[in-house]
Design an enzyme around this catalytic site. Sequence first.
Site, PDB file in Angstrom:
ATOM      1  N   ARG A   1       2.666  -1.327  -5.910  1.00 11.53           N
ATOM      2  CA  ARG A   1       2.890  -0.053  -6.602  1.00 11.53           C
ATOM      3  C   ARG A   1       4.261   0.567  -6.312  1.00 11.53           C
ATOM      4  O   ARG A   1       4.929   1.079  -7.215  1.00 11.53           O
ATOM      5  CB  ARG A   1       1.795   0.928  -6.164  1.00 11.53           C
ATOM      6  CG  ARG A   1       1.779   2.251  -6.913  1.00 11.53           C
ATOM      7  CD  ARG A   1       0.847   3.273  -6.207  1.00 11.53           C
ATOM      8  NE  ARG A   1      -0.416   2.714  -5.841  1.00 11.53           N
ATOM      9  CZ  ARG A   1      -1.508   2.730  -6.605  1.00 11.53           C
ATOM     10  NH1 ARG A   1      -1.479   3.335  -7.773  1.00 11.53           N
ATOM     11  NH2 ARG A   1      -2.632   2.176  -6.184  1.00 11.53           N
TER      12      ARG A   1
ATOM     13  N   CYS B   1     -14.280   5.210 -28.022  1.00 10.42           N
ATOM     14  CA  CYS B   1     -15.599   5.842 -28.128  1.00 10.42           C
ATOM     15  C   CYS B   1     -16.275   5.912 -26.759  1.00 10.42           C
ATOM     16  O   CYS B   1     -17.262   5.215 -26.492  1.00 10.42           O
ATOM     17  CB  CYS B   1     -16.458   5.045 -29.098  1.00 10.42           C
ATOM     18  SG  CYS B   1     -15.600   4.740 -30.636  1.00 10.42           S
ATOM     19  N   GLU B   2     -15.706   6.698 -25.867  1.00 11.20           N
ATOM     20  CA  GLU B   2     -16.230   6.907 -24.508  1.00 11.20           C
ATOM     21  C   GLU B   2     -15.753   8.287 -24.079  1.00 11.20           C
ATOM     22  O   GLU B   2     -14.558   8.592 -24.228  1.00 11.20           O
ATOM     23  CB  GLU B   2     -15.593   5.921 -23.507  1.00 11.20           C
ATOM     24  CG  GLU B   2     -15.870   4.480 -23.712  1.00 11.20           C
ATOM     25  CD  GLU B   2     -17.172   4.001 -23.094  1.00 11.20           C
ATOM     26  OE1 GLU B   2     -17.770   4.770 -22.305  1.00 11.20           O
ATOM     27  OE2 GLU B   2     -17.579   2.891 -23.428  1.00 11.20           O
TER      28      GLU B   2
ATOM     29  N   TYR C   1     -10.151   5.706 -11.656  1.00  7.69           N
ATOM     30  CA  TYR C   1      -9.958   6.322 -10.332  1.00  7.69           C
ATOM     31  C   TYR C   1      -9.814   7.841 -10.409  1.00  7.69           C
ATOM     32  O   TYR C   1      -9.396   8.454  -9.441  1.00  7.69           O
ATOM     33  CB  TYR C   1      -8.670   5.787  -9.672  1.00  7.69           C
ATOM     34  CG  TYR C   1      -8.491   4.309  -9.643  1.00  7.69           C
ATOM     35  CD1 TYR C   1      -9.317   3.496  -8.862  1.00  7.69           C
ATOM     36  CD2 TYR C   1      -7.465   3.713 -10.368  1.00  7.69           C
ATOM     37  CE1 TYR C   1      -9.110   2.130  -8.818  1.00  7.69           C
ATOM     38  CE2 TYR C   1      -7.252   2.342 -10.321  1.00  7.69           C
ATOM     39  CZ  TYR C   1      -8.089   1.549  -9.545  1.00  7.69           C
ATOM     40  OH  TYR C   1      -7.876   0.199  -9.505  1.00  7.69           O
TER      41      TYR C   1
ATOM     42  N   PRO D   1       4.494  -5.249  -0.932  1.00  8.15           N
ATOM     43  CA  PRO D   1       4.442  -4.011  -1.717  1.00  8.15           C
ATOM     44  C   PRO D   1       4.196  -4.286  -3.199  1.00  8.15           C
ATOM     45  O   PRO D   1       4.732  -5.256  -3.745  1.00  8.15           O
ATOM     46  CB  PRO D   1       5.824  -3.391  -1.513  1.00  8.15           C
ATOM     47  CG  PRO D   1       6.724  -4.542  -1.195  1.00  8.15           C
ATOM     48  CD  PRO D   1       5.868  -5.602  -0.540  1.00  8.15           C
TER      49      PRO D   1
ATOM     50  N   GLY E   1       0.761  -1.241   0.000  1.00  6.23           N
ATOM     51  CA  GLY E   1       0.000   0.000   0.000  1.00  6.23           C
ATOM     52  C   GLY E   1       0.789   1.287   0.000  1.00  6.23           C
ATOM     53  O   GLY E   1       0.197   2.366  -0.141  1.00  6.23           O
TER      54      GLY E   1
HETATM   55  C1  LIG Z   1      -3.141  -4.900  -3.975  1.00  3.60           C
HETATM   56  C2  LIG Z   1      -2.595  -5.571  -2.768  1.00  3.60           C
HETATM   57  C3  LIG Z   1      -1.291  -5.305  -2.341  1.00  3.60           C
HETATM   58  C4  LIG Z   1      -0.406  -4.288  -2.990  1.00  3.60           C
HETATM   59  O1  LIG Z   1      -0.885  -2.989  -2.892  1.00  3.60           O
HETATM   60  P1  LIG Z   1       0.000  -1.749  -3.411  1.00  3.60           P
HETATM   61  O2  LIG Z   1      -0.816  -0.569  -3.097  1.00  3.60           O
HETATM   62  O3  LIG Z   1       0.191  -1.941  -4.867  1.00  3.60           O
HETATM   63  O4  LIG Z   1       1.294  -1.815  -2.658  1.00  3.60           O
HETATM   64  C5  LIG Z   1      -0.820  -6.008  -1.251  1.00  3.60           C
HETATM   65  N1  LIG Z   1      -1.584  -6.925  -0.608  1.00  3.60           N
HETATM   66  C6  LIG Z   1      -2.843  -7.188  -0.990  1.00  3.60           C
HETATM   67  C7  LIG Z   1      -3.633  -8.213  -0.251  1.00  3.60           C
HETATM   68  C8  LIG Z   1      -3.400  -6.528  -2.081  1.00  3.60           C
HETATM   69  O5  LIG Z   1      -4.648  -6.775  -2.452  1.00  3.60           O
END
Ligand SMILES: *Cc1c(COP(=O)(O)O)cnc(C)c1O
Length: 431
Positions: free
Chosen positions: A287, A353-354, A327, A285, A247
Amino acid sequence: MSSKRLPGQPHIAYRGDELFLEEASLNALAQQFGTPLFVYSKAAMMAALAAYQRGFAGRKVQICYAMKANSTLGVIQLFAQEGCGFDVVSLGELTRVLAAGGQASRIIFSGVGKTRAEMRAALQAGIGCFNVESEAELEVLNEVALSLGRQAPVSIRVNPNVDPQTHPYISTGLKGNKFGIAHERVVQTYQRADALPGLRIEGIDCHIGSQIIQEAPYLDAMDRMLDLVQAIEAAGVPIHHIDLGGGLGIDYNGETPPEADQLWAKLLAKLDARGFGQRALMIEPGRSLVGNAGVCLTEVLYLKPGEQKNFCIVDAAMNDLPRPAMYQAYQQIVPVKPRSAPEETWEVVGPICESGDWLGHDRNLAVQQGDLLAVLSAGAYCMSMASNYNTRNRAAEVLVEGGHAHLIRERESYADQMRLERLPLAATIAR
Ligand SMILES: *Cc1c(COP(=O)(O)O)cnc(C)c1O
């Protein structure tokens, strides 16, 4: 030659009048491979991983790359070679890890809707842990494991209910969403799992959200996890590892998320202070390992100035870059070869086409038809979410290593897209 780095993008710079990723000219790559084209920097991914590794020096930690962020085999292989495990959310992802040479024992399987067939295949492959998300799933996993004569290694995903009042962002760790087991039911769920002969309890996990740019929610989540571990162990069920999920956010547009090593210095200090310094850890991790390692190159097809808005129509679209449409996400868009002409304000849009098919609103750019643009921060949740909407072929992907470019995914063809389809009527019909 003058070199100008872009803020938040240490591996991307203008040299002379051209944009480079590492030592590779993005203009040259677009000429060679066509557009739209994803280009990833190996050095950027390795630097992001190294920040976590620095933070964990001397500790028992398994980093499991959450591969849904970017599941291309060539990307998985890089992380597998560095000793990473993988957080997978489907049998498809598990299959990719094995195809790229990753170790099954370092795979953890997350997700609220694992099927029996997925459980069976994952058990047979010998994965490291199932991150179970509901009481019903525990029962099914127990049955499947027993039917194979095995024990399934499990962790239970708990919902730490990190307070949205103090930390108002998109969250998966709140009451009222579909993920994890509610706080109040955690101890009894562990006791139930412990009583099931097909399960072997390994750990506890949580994942509180994505694109998190503050430290406080992680510190809160860790505190709540440790409270739960104490309560579960007091009830007689040992917990071997603590998995704090993923996250951590990235800089898309001036955000200043904590560095992974600095964040973990604080989290480890908390673990030590609470007497959990020797406990094995896992993190997931996604992203933050790949997001800022990639760009998407796109060509300007047409300029369409208007009374209210100026449209800059490019050859990449929401099927390639779904985050703006899904998003309302912001990704920087910069010219590959800047012009000295004055900038104008453009709606950068794709050909689909959106009306939702936009990549950037109100962007100041000096552009002309035929120019190349680079959409930045395109390493995570772009290609892995790409679709074929409007029967558009998915883009090619290139991995840059210094000045060398590896094509890691060919551009899709129309034959690829139609391969599984069958015409129901005979080829010639007598009338
Ligand atoms: C999506 C997800 C992650 C990774 O989240 P990021 O924001 O990309 O770091 C980790 N664990 C679980 C269970 C997820 O669903």
